[in-house]
Scaffold this active site. Structure first.
Site, PDB file in Angstrom:
ATOM      1  N   GLU A 161      -2.194  -8.978   4.251  1.00 19.13           N
ATOM      2  CA  GLU A 161      -2.180  -9.448   5.685  1.00 19.13           C
ATOM      3  C   GLU A 161      -3.622  -9.583   6.229  1.00 19.13           C
ATOM      4  OE1 GLU A 161      -1.830  -5.088   5.817  1.00 19.13           O
ATOM      5  OE2 GLU A 161      -1.260  -6.621   4.586  1.00 19.13           O
ATOM      6  N   CYS A 195       0.769  -1.234   0.024  1.00  9.08           N
ATOM      7  CA  CYS A 195       0.035  -0.183  -0.040  1.00  9.08           C
ATOM      8  C   CYS A 195       0.897   1.249   0.083  1.00  9.08           C
ATOM      9  CB  CYS A 195      -0.897  -0.234   1.122  1.00  9.08           C
ATOM     10  SG  CYS A 195      -2.428   1.017   0.800  1.00  9.08           S
ATOM     11  N   HIS A 200      -3.770  -5.045   0.551  1.00  8.75           N
ATOM     12  CA  HIS A 200      -3.216  -5.653   1.957  1.00  8.75           C
ATOM     13  C   HIS A 200      -3.508  -7.079   1.987  1.00  8.75           C
ATOM     14  CE1 HIS A 200      -2.491  -1.820   4.197  1.00  8.75           C
ATOM     15  NE2 HIS A 200      -3.672  -1.360   3.432  1.00  8.75           N
TER      16      HIS A 200
END
Length: 508
Positions: free
Chosen positions: A168, A79, A166
């Site tokens: 994660e 990002c 993202h």
């Protein structure tokens, strides 16, 4: 040297989550602020640049103190990290025409590298206000979405990658695979960081550090200090002296029960019952900060007195865990104090002891896994977190012995009920709160004006965020009846349905 991934933190709310996901791959990683970068030594196998609430277009945008592209290790920008790399390479980053937030589907153009074994239309999670509008000449676009042209890229001829989404978060369905491709396939990490490996390494380090010195540790009955004690005991045995202080504000029968468990673990444990000292000093105190200060001062005095009775003590052990360390060196410095920490800490400087913190690289869930591997009893590992000041901050208003006893009884009924109904492990933390509110009730033929108990139960992973636990209504009704019918002084029970944020888990 232990191999690791270095995560540079630019202030993203997801930075710790990146670390957790990499640790789940049995790869060790550390988070460091972008402006306090450690030396890139041979143990560092790769670098990840986190997201950020900032924009690279800001005059004071956070920028690392090193030239990322001169490093000999692979780099992944996530990002903000990706936008920063694109900007540094001469590309354009501009405000998105509309905020790109939520689910999106990739159109993978290069199925090698980061996207090996990843579906070409994999679902990912976007959360950004800026977009790379003109790619620098040095990069190759490896994935796009319907609204984001440069959703992923690679710097030509280098193991330097950027992704606009993202990986994660769980909403990125193949995020784990993408991170595994980076840390294992690209960075070459061996995935050898396991609980057993951590225990063996840590025990050896403690033996080397401590030598023939004695170590003192204040046990609380909680997971962190108990696992720290187990590891240190494994390393140096009876050279570890543990002190468990009863402040009179523990749960019902907790002092004796926990002492018994510690003795079964073979720990060199000394129990100090200072409950009268604490309760006398707290009698009538209302202000929560004053409660904490009183408890903290008396705890220090009691612990200091007990520690001075031990010979050859040169080390103070603590159950510090990684989120505490990260917070102390965060990008923006230590966060503003909302309240004193729940866990009473701080000892006199004149104790002149060196710190021993064997868990300072671990997250809470990792501490539990290490504890299980080290043989810590399940009744300790599965215990809900409990604040250092104990029931003092669960009695809203004045503390006195009557209120403490009422709360201990109500809390015991609630916790035991959760266990009997098989709900205890579903809940991350639970407890009863004594409210300074008298409400009207009817018992027999008489009207009563008695106190209110609030039941609090939340689900969480690490306590940083939490949702209120959706306990069955029939169970809540049963506990309410039990509390009102058996505890004199309570005629009403309520249930807290606030999440964190905006509320906190504890009430004070």
């Amino acid at each position: 040297m232990e191999e690791q991934i270095l995560i540079l933190d630019f202030g993203s709310q997801y930075t710790q989550l990146i670390a957790r996901r990499i640790r789940e791959l049995n790869v060790y990683c550390e988070i460091h602020p972008y402006n306090h970068i450690p030396e890139i030594g041979p143990g560092i196998k790769g670098i990840i640049l986190s997201g950020s609430p900032c924009s690279v277009r800001d005059a004071d945008a956070p920028r690392p103190d090193l030239e990322i592209f001169d490093q000999s290790v692979p780099v992944l920008g996530i990002c903000y990290g990706a936008q920063l790399m694109a900007s540094m390479l001469g590309g354009d980053v501009e405000a998105s025409k509309h905020r790109e937030y939520g689910r999106a589907n990739l159109n993978v153009k290069d199925a090698s590298g980061l996207f090996h074994d990843v579906d070409t239309h994999s679902q990912v999670w976007m959360s950004h206000g800026d977009t790379i509008t003109r790619k620098p000449d040095a990069i190759e676009i490896t994935a796009s979405t319907d609204s984001v042209h440069v959703a992923a890229f690679r710097v030509s001829g280098k193991d330097v990658y950027g992704i606009q989404f993202h990986p994660e978060v769980t909403h990125s369905l193949e995020g784990r695979q993408i991170l595994e491709n980076f840390v294992v396939s690209i960075c070459g990490c061996a995935q050898s960081w396991t609980p057993g490996h951590f225990i063996d390494t840590t025990v050896a380090e403690i033996r080397e550090q401590v030598g023939t010195d004695n170590v003192v540790l204040g046990l609380s009955g909680g997971v962190d200090s108990s696992v720290a004690a187990a590891l240190i005991h494994k390393a140096i045995g009876k050279q570890l002296y543990c002190i468990f202080v009863n402040n009179g504000l523990l749960r019902k029968n907790e002092y004796d029960q926990v002492l018994d468990v510690y003795r079964q673990m073979g720990l060199n444990i000394k129990g100090v019952d200072a409950s009268d000292l604490f309760l006398n000093a707290l009698d009538g105190v209302v202000d929560p900060e004053q409660k904490r200060k009183i408890i903290g001062k008396i705890f220090i005095d009691v612990f200091d007195n007990a520690a001075h009775s031990i010979q050859n003590v040169h080390w103070l052990a603590q159950g510090t865990i990684y989120p505490d360390v990260i917070e102390s060196v965060s990008v923006k410095g230590p966060s503003a104090t909302i309240k004193s920490h729940h866990n009473v800490g701080g000892l006199p400087d004149d104790m002149n002891l060196k710190l021993l913190e064997p868990l300072k690289t671990l997250f809470k869930d990792e501490v539990r896994r290490i504890g299980a591997e080290a043989g810590v009893p399940i009744e300790i590992l599965k215990r809900h977190p409990f604040p250092g000041p104990g029931l003092a901050i669960r009695i809203i208003g004045a503390i006195n012995r009557r209120n403490v006893q009422i709360l201990q009884e109500a809390d015991a009924l609630f916790i035991e009920g959760l266990k009997q109904e098989g709900l205890y492990d579903y809940v991350w933390q639970a407890g009863a709160i004594f409210l300074p509110v008298q409400s009207v009730g009817v018992m027999g033929d008489e009207r009563t004006y008695e106190n209110v108990i609030c039941l609090r139960a939340v689900t969480s992973v690490d306590g940083m965020t939490a949702d209120w636990a959706e306990l069955p209504h029939a169970f809540l009704g049963k506990i309410s009846n039990s509390i009102i019918n058996t505890i004199k002084g309570i005629n009403r029970v309520v249930f807290d349905i606030s999440s964190k944020p905006p509320a906190t888990i504890e009430w004070e």
